[in-house]
Enzyme design. Structure first.
Site, short mmCIF file in Angstrom:
data_model
loop_
_atom_site.label_atom_id
_atom_site.label_comp_id
_atom_site.label_asym_id
_atom_site.label_seq_id
_atom_site.Cartn_x
_atom_site.Cartn_y
_atom_site.Cartn_z
N LYS A 164 0.84 -1.19 0.00
CA LYS A 164 0.00 0.00 0.00
C LYS A 164 0.88 1.24 0.00
O LYS A 164 2.03 1.12 0.42
CB LYS A 164 -0.94 0.00 1.21
N GLU A 232 -3.25 6.16 17.19
CA GLU A 232 -1.81 5.94 17.32
C GLU A 232 -1.19 7.04 18.17
O GLU A 232 -1.54 8.22 18.01
CB GLU A 232 -1.15 5.96 15.96
N HIS A 256 -6.85 0.34 5.95
CA HIS A 256 -7.08 -0.37 7.22
C HIS A 256 -8.51 -0.17 7.76
O HIS A 256 -9.18 -1.14 8.13
CB HIS A 256 -6.08 0.08 8.28
N LYS A 346 -2.79 10.30 14.44
CA LYS A 346 -1.45 10.13 14.99
C LYS A 346 -1.24 11.17 16.08
O LYS A 346 -1.94 12.18 16.13
CB LYS A 346 -0.41 10.33 13.91
C1 BG6 Z 1 0.68 1.83 8.09
C2 BG6 Z 1 0.65 3.33 7.99
O1 BG6 Z 1 -0.01 1.25 7.02
O2 BG6 Z 1 0.07 1.43 9.30
C3 BG6 Z 1 1.33 3.96 9.19
O3 BG6 Z 1 1.31 3.74 6.81
C4 BG6 Z 1 0.72 3.43 10.47
O4 BG6 Z 1 1.23 5.36 9.14
C5 BG6 Z 1 0.70 1.91 10.47
O5 BG6 Z 1 1.51 3.91 11.55
C6 BG6 Z 1 -0.06 1.38 11.66
O6 BG6 Z 1 0.10 0.00 11.74
P1 BG6 Z 1 -0.01 -0.77 13.12
O7 BG6 Z 1 0.12 -2.21 12.75
O8 BG6 Z 1 1.08 -0.27 14.00
O9 BG6 Z 1 -1.36 -0.42 13.68
#
Ligand code: BG6
Length: 500
Positions: A164, A232, A256, A346
């Site tokens: 992605k 996040e 996601h 974030k």
């Molecule tokens: C990624 C994004 O696809 O997923 C990031 O590009 C993000 O910005 C990350 O931090 C989050 O993944 P996870 O598995 O830590 O929730």
């Protein structure tokens, strides 16, 4: 404890086909942080065949030894398993080819090298290409692979995993799909979304369709609203250049969050087959009501954390959102009228991904309540991370009172039920499945486009500057405007996984 004993991941029992994995972007972060550590874990778990080889391709001039050494360092830093006893034999399976992605010579040498490895190892020409390169290069590499005929092999298989983001909007995603299909059949293409590799995400389907007590309630008759939060605490970090061009809608929502939505909202597929599953997911996404520009203004809040503008490679005065909250509706029999609230950002207070199903209140309350007191509606919270599990909140009578009640939790925690080491890295599962030709956890061309169709109107309104970018403090739960979005509808964001 020996290195072998440390690993216990019987969930992935099937051993992979002998194959060569060719990683474009081999000197990049993803390869060091995720891909090679995952292959190492799979090898430790005896899930990889003896004949498996990794060929890294990138522009940097490296020898095989330097390549292996940089991966070893990456693993020591980021890997679930540190490079120990198995490393010497594992590192023999790594080799490197340097070359420009736009240089036909790179692909001619690549084809030669692959033939050579096949012959030396007695392999059957199974090839898994992995595009871990900047998205602007996807088209170029796919075209070149097609030109030298590496898109198919005699007697083996050839597959391609594409990272992605797949496109920047509906139009570019559609063009990339068309270009990909010029050289690879859809059955050869694996568009990755690492959320689908997460155990807890896969468990959404198990929870819904391997139990008979939840599914009868999983609809507009009983569900009041659904909340999907991917929060996040980390900021944008060193990815300012990429992120400023993407923002949270492209980086998190298109993939996601909408994948999570489709798993929560879809109908039960007839089988666990990749296409049966993906057909239902696409139907769910296609049922999402597309918002007009006016509606976007009412349904979307975007924000940016304070300090974002100081990040290297972020444009002066950038309005790129690092946070968004959105309400959506699905026009179908199951979900008509039920709002789906999605939020992600974030620089927030804590990392937490959860799906909260809020149920309707009982139709009649026979208990004597105090003035203004209400019964708390039941809630199912699916905690995707970090405290993986599921909670069911219901009302219980407080002992030794006439009819006082309090909300209590019925909990399932992965760590308690299965032990800590049972949750593999998302990339382990996904790589394993791609090698085994199981595309169920990968997004199909129509699924990608269905998701972009939902996000496109949001992007257009954001990028036209019609929607203000609210500021929020780093370490908060996001802009107050997101709370107001909920309050306007008489609701509040839930934190279903936090209280235990
Ligand atoms: C990624 C994004 O696809 O997923 C990031 O590009 C993000 O910005 C990350 O931090 C989050 O993944 P996870 O598995 O830590 O929730």
């Amino acid at each position: 404890m020996s290195e072998q004993k440390e690993l216990s991941s019987p969930a992935m029992r099937k051993s992979a086909d002998p194959a060569i994995m060719i990683i474009f972007g081999a000197s990049g972060d993803l390869t060091r942080r995720k891909l090679v550590p995952s292959l190492y874990s799979l090898t430790l778990g005896k899930l990889m065949p003896e004949q498996f080889h990794v060929l890294g391709v990138a522009r940097s001039q490296l020898t095989d030894e330097q390549f292996a050494e940089s991966l070893k360092e990456g693993m020591a830093q980021f890997g679930r398993h540190k490079p120990r006893d198995l490393w010497p034999s594992f590192s023999k399976r790594l080799s490197y080819l340097s070359g420009g992605y736009d240089d036909p010579e790179t692909y001619r040498r690549l084809a030669e090298k692959l033939d050579q490895i096949d012959t030396e190892m007695g392999l059957t020409c199974n090839r898994l290409f992995y595009l871990a390169i900047p998205p602007t290069l996807y088209g170029e590499v796919i075209e070149r692979l097609g030109e030298v005929g590496l898109n198919h092999t005699d007697g083996g298989w050839s597959r391609i995993i594409i990272e992605k983001p797949f496109g920047r909007d509906l139009k570019s995603a559609h063009e990339l799909n068309e270009l990909t299909h010029k050289h690879f059949a859809e059955s050869q293409v694996y568009r990755i979304d690492h959320y689908l590799g997460k155990e807890t995400v896969q468990n959404i389907l198990t929870f819904r369709f391997a139990n008979s007590i939840f599914e009868p309630l999983w609809n507009r008759n009983y569900v009041d609203n659904v909340q999907i939060s991917v929060l996040e605490s980390v900021g944008v970090g060193h990815r300012g250049g990429y992120y400023d061009q993407s923002g949270v809608l492209r980086d998190m929502f298109q993939n996601h969050l909408l994948q999570l939505l489709s798993l929560v909202a879809m109908e039960a597929p007839a089988s666990f087959d990749a296409d049966a599953l993906r057909n239902e997911k696409v139907k769910a996404l296609s049922a999402v009501r597309l918002l007009s520009p006016e509606e976007v203004l009412d349904h979307l809040v975007v924000g940016q954390y304070e300090g974002y503008l100081d990040i290297p490679e972020v444009e002066d005065g950038s309005r790129t959102p690092t946070y968004a909250a959105l309400s959506l509706y699905l026009d179908n029999w199951r979900w008509q009228g039920v709002p789906f609230y999605l939020r992600s950002g974030k620089g927030l207070k804590e990392k937490m991904t959860e799906i909260v199903i809020g149920f309707k209140s009982p139709p009649h309350v026979m208990f004597p309540l105090q003035v203004g007191e209400q019964i708390h509606p039941n809630v199912i919270s699916m905690c995707i991370q970090p405290d993986e599990g599921i909670h069911l909140r219901f009302e219980a009578k407080v002992p030794d009172t006439q009819a006082d009640m309090r909300s209590v939790d019925m909990d399932f925690h992965y760590k308690e039920s299965f032990g800590e080491v049972m949750i593999p890295e998302a990339y382990e599962r996904l790589l394993m499945n791609a090698i085994n030709g199981d595309a169920a956890l990968f997004t199909r061309a129509d699924g990608i486009e269905a998701a972009w169709r939902i996000v496109d109107p949001l992007l257009q309104v954001c990028e036209s500057g019609r929607i203000p970018t609210a500021k929020y403090k780093k370490g908060s739960w996001g802009p107050v405007e997101a709370d107001e979005l909920m309050a306007r509808e008489g609701r509040a964001w839930q934190f279903g996984c936090m209280h235990s």
